[in-house]
Design a protein around this motif. Structure first.
Motif, PDB file in Angstrom:
ATOM      1  N   GLU A 136     -17.580  10.813  45.299  1.00  0.00           N
ATOM      2  CA  GLU A 136     -18.939  11.322  45.177  1.00  0.00           C
ATOM      3  C   GLU A 136     -19.435  11.890  46.504  1.00  0.00           C
ATOM      4  OE1 GLU A 136     -22.528   9.517  42.743  1.00  0.00           O
ATOM      5  OE2 GLU A 136     -22.309   8.466  44.679  1.00  0.00           O
ATOM      6  N   VAL A 137     -19.111  11.210  47.602  1.00  0.00           N
ATOM      7  CA  VAL A 137     -19.487  11.693  48.931  1.00  0.00           C
ATOM      8  C   VAL A 137     -18.878  13.068  49.173  1.00  0.00           C
ATOM      9  CG1 VAL A 137     -19.201  11.306  51.413  1.00  0.00           C
ATOM     10  CG2 VAL A 137     -19.843   9.398  49.919  1.00  0.00           C
ATOM     11  N   SER A 138     -17.585  13.214  48.892  1.00  0.00           N
ATOM     12  CA  SER A 138     -16.911  14.502  49.081  1.00  0.00           C
ATOM     13  C   SER A 138     -17.540  15.589  48.218  1.00  0.00           C
ATOM     14  CB  SER A 138     -15.423  14.368  48.733  1.00  0.00           C
ATOM     15  OG  SER A 138     -14.795  13.402  49.527  1.00  0.00           O
ATOM     16  N   LYS A 139     -17.858  15.229  46.972  1.00  0.00           N
ATOM     17  CA  LYS A 139     -18.438  16.190  46.036  1.00  0.00           C
ATOM     18  C   LYS A 139     -19.790  16.693  46.529  1.00  0.00           C
ATOM     19  CE  LYS A 139     -19.769  16.654  41.163  1.00  0.00           C
ATOM     20  NZ  LYS A 139     -19.852  15.949  39.858  1.00  0.00           N
ATOM     21  N   ILE A 140     -20.620  15.782  47.025  1.00  0.00           N
ATOM     22  CA  ILE A 140     -21.944  16.167  47.515  1.00  0.00           C
ATOM     23  C   ILE A 140     -21.818  17.155  48.672  1.00  0.00           C
ATOM     24  CG2 ILE A 140     -23.996  15.312  48.738  1.00  0.00           C
ATOM     25  CD1 ILE A 140     -23.717  12.733  47.035  1.00  0.00           C
ATOM     26  N   GLU A 142     -19.203  19.178  49.451  1.00  0.00           N
ATOM     27  CA  GLU A 142     -18.568  20.444  49.083  1.00  0.00           C
ATOM     28  C   GLU A 142     -19.421  21.269  48.117  1.00  0.00           C
ATOM     29  OE1 GLU A 142     -14.727  19.191  47.778  1.00  0.00           O
ATOM     30  OE2 GLU A 142     -14.040  18.765  49.826  1.00  0.00           O
ATOM     31  N   GLU A 143     -20.162  20.618  47.221  1.00  0.00           N
ATOM     32  CA  GLU A 143     -21.004  21.366  46.285  1.00  0.00           C
ATOM     33  C   GLU A 143     -22.230  21.968  46.963  1.00  0.00           C
ATOM     34  OE1 GLU A 143     -21.915  19.053  42.840  1.00  0.00           O
ATOM     35  OE2 GLU A 143     -19.934  19.408  41.932  1.00  0.00           O
ATOM     36  N   ASN A 144     -22.498  21.538  48.188  1.00  0.00           N
ATOM     37  CA  ASN A 144     -23.614  22.101  48.948  1.00  0.00           C
ATOM     38  C   ASN A 144     -23.127  22.961  50.115  1.00  0.00           C
ATOM     39  OD1 ASN A 144     -26.372  20.906  47.938  1.00  0.00           O
ATOM     40  ND2 ASN A 144     -24.874  19.252  47.794  1.00  0.00           N
ATOM     41  N   GLY A 145     -21.927  23.510  49.957  1.00  0.00           N
ATOM     42  CA  GLY A 145     -21.410  24.483  50.909  1.00  0.00           C
ATOM     43  C   GLY A 145     -20.839  23.916  52.184  1.00  0.00           C
ATOM     44  N   GLY A 146     -20.613  22.612  52.234  1.00  0.00           N
ATOM     45  CA  GLY A 146     -20.047  22.000  53.434  1.00  0.00           C
ATOM     46  C   GLY A 146     -18.547  21.803  53.321  1.00  0.00           C
ATOM     47  N   LYS A 147     -17.907  21.562  54.458  1.00  0.00           N
ATOM     48  CA  LYS A 147     -16.490  21.225  54.509  1.00  0.00           C
ATOM     49  C   LYS A 147     -16.350  19.838  55.121  1.00  0.00           C
ATOM     50  CE  LYS A 147     -14.721  25.101  52.945  1.00  0.00           C
ATOM     51  NZ  LYS A 147     -13.967  25.150  51.667  1.00  0.00           N
ATOM     52  N   ILE A 167     -18.593  16.560  59.006  1.00  0.00           N
ATOM     53  CA  ILE A 167     -18.642  17.756  58.169  1.00  0.00           C
ATOM     54  C   ILE A 167     -18.982  18.982  59.006  1.00  0.00           C
ATOM     55  CG2 ILE A 167     -19.379  16.412  56.156  1.00  0.00           C
ATOM     56  CD1 ILE A 167     -22.221  17.458  56.615  1.00  0.00           C
ATOM     57  N   THR A 168     -18.639  20.138  58.464  1.00  0.00           N
ATOM     58  CA  THR A 168     -19.130  21.409  59.005  1.00  0.00           C
ATOM     59  C   THR A 168     -20.001  22.050  57.934  1.00  0.00           C
ATOM     60  OG1 THR A 168     -17.186  22.620  58.199  1.00  0.00           O
ATOM     61  CG2 THR A 168     -17.094  21.751  60.441  1.00  0.00           C
ATOM     62  N   THR A 169     -21.160  22.539  58.323  1.00  0.00           N
ATOM     63  CA  THR A 169     -22.083  23.128  57.357  1.00  0.00           C
ATOM     64  C   THR A 169     -23.206  23.861  58.076  1.00  0.00           C
ATOM     65  OG1 THR A 169     -23.560  22.659  55.498  1.00  0.00           O
ATOM     66  CG2 THR A 169     -23.502  21.041  57.264  1.00  0.00           C
ATOM     67  N   ASN A 170     -23.793  24.829  57.401  1.00  0.00           N
ATOM     68  CA  ASN A 170     -25.035  25.440  57.876  1.00  0.00           C
ATOM     69  C   ASN A 170     -26.182  25.099  56.919  1.00  0.00           C
ATOM     70  OD1 ASN A 170     -24.351  27.005  55.689  1.00  0.00           O
ATOM     71  ND2 ASN A 170     -24.088  28.910  56.842  1.00  0.00           N
ATOM     72  N   ILE A 175     -27.675  18.929  52.222  1.00  0.00           N
ATOM     73  CA  ILE A 175     -26.693  17.858  52.023  1.00  0.00           C
ATOM     74  C   ILE A 175     -27.360  16.496  52.189  1.00  0.00           C
ATOM     75  CG2 ILE A 175     -24.632  16.762  53.018  1.00  0.00           C
ATOM     76  CD1 ILE A 175     -23.578  19.585  53.587  1.00  0.00           C
ATOM     77  N   LEU A 176     -28.212  16.344  53.201  1.00  0.00           N
ATOM     78  CA  LEU A 176     -28.907  15.074  53.416  1.00  0.00           C
ATOM     79  C   LEU A 176     -29.826  14.751  52.246  1.00  0.00           C
ATOM     80  CD1 LEU A 176     -29.799  15.307  57.230  1.00  0.00           C
ATOM     81  CD2 LEU A 176     -27.870  14.148  56.154  1.00  0.00           C
ATOM     82  N   GLN A 177     -30.507  15.765  51.730  1.00  0.00           N
ATOM     83  CA  GLN A 177     -31.388  15.550  50.586  1.00  0.00           C
ATOM     84  C   GLN A 177     -30.610  15.059  49.372  1.00  0.00           C
ATOM     85  OE1 GLN A 177     -33.562  19.169  49.898  1.00  0.00           O
ATOM     86  NE2 GLN A 177     -34.595  19.102  51.896  1.00  0.00           N
TER      87      GLN A 177
END
Length: 215
Positions: A136-140, A142-147, A167-170, A175-177
């Motif tokens: 679930e952590v991974s899914k959250i 990746e589904e929000n554009g993070g790696k 993670i890497t993300t913009n 993701i936190l939300q």
């Protein structure tokens, strides 16, 4: 893993053993006979021994911890903590000694992994033990554009787990939300440079600890 065959046999003198402790900055050495692993001799067990004594005179003091050659890095970390040692013998399926892990080298190699070296954000999440899911952590993420660069359980109690991930993300806020929406507490959000500094401080501490322990 250090693969050169640094070990002592039952006929090695304590004088030579102490020289090896000093030369290799170790507090324990593997004991083998014809390359067959027998046990581990700690430095403290022979500190008061006569130089002319032999390892065989201290067979009663040998400990029998080791790590199999198939062990994963997390098992190696656990073994270092469990046996409170700076040296872990590595044994193959036939019981032969094939090398060892040195604690400070292992820590420094871990710091060189992509999990540490690649730029990103480090998060520490908290959730109750019965309901967390690494999938679930991974899914959250990746589904929000993070790696996801990596994650692990950094602590676990009867009631809660702490999950450390990088993670890497913009889109960090999104993701936190989503983590909060799924019931994950956000304990820590660290800038990558601060996290690297903490790890460097930990590595420096290990080196100083090992230096003190081998004086």
């Amino acid at each position: 893993m250090t693969t050169h065959f640094l070990y002592i046999d039952p006929n090695t003198s304590i004088e030579e053993v102490n020289l090896l402790f000093e030369a290799h900055s170790l507090s324990a050495l593997p004991v083998c006979e014809n390359n067959s692993f027998i046990g581990v001799l700690r430095k403290e067990a022979v500190e008061e021994a006569a130089k002319e004594a032999l390892v065989s005179d201290y067979e009663y003091a040998l400990e029998h911890y080791f790590i199999p050659s198939t062990a994963t890095w997390d098992a190696v970390v656990e073994a270092f903590a469990l046996y409170q040692t700076d040296m872990l013998p590595v044994i193959n399926e036939g019981g032969d000694f094939i090398g060892y892990y040195h604690l400070d080298e292992f820590v420094l190699q871990f710091i060189e992994t992509p999990f540490i070296q690649e730029a990103g954000y480090v998060l520490i999440l908290q959730k109750d033990t019965l309901n967390y899911s690494l999938a679930e952590v991974s899914k959250i993420v990746e589904e929000n554009g993070g790696k996801l660069l990596g994650l692990y359980l950094s602590n676990r109690t009867e009631n809660n787990v702490l999950i450390t991930l990088k993670i890497t993300t913009n889109r960090l806020s999104e993701i936190l939300q989503h983590f909060r929406r799924y019931g994950y507490g956000i304990l820590t959000e660290k800038e990558d440079d601060h996290y690297r500094k903490e790890l460097k401080d930990i590595a420096d501490y290990f080196e100083k600890y090992l230096d003190l322990g081998n004086r």
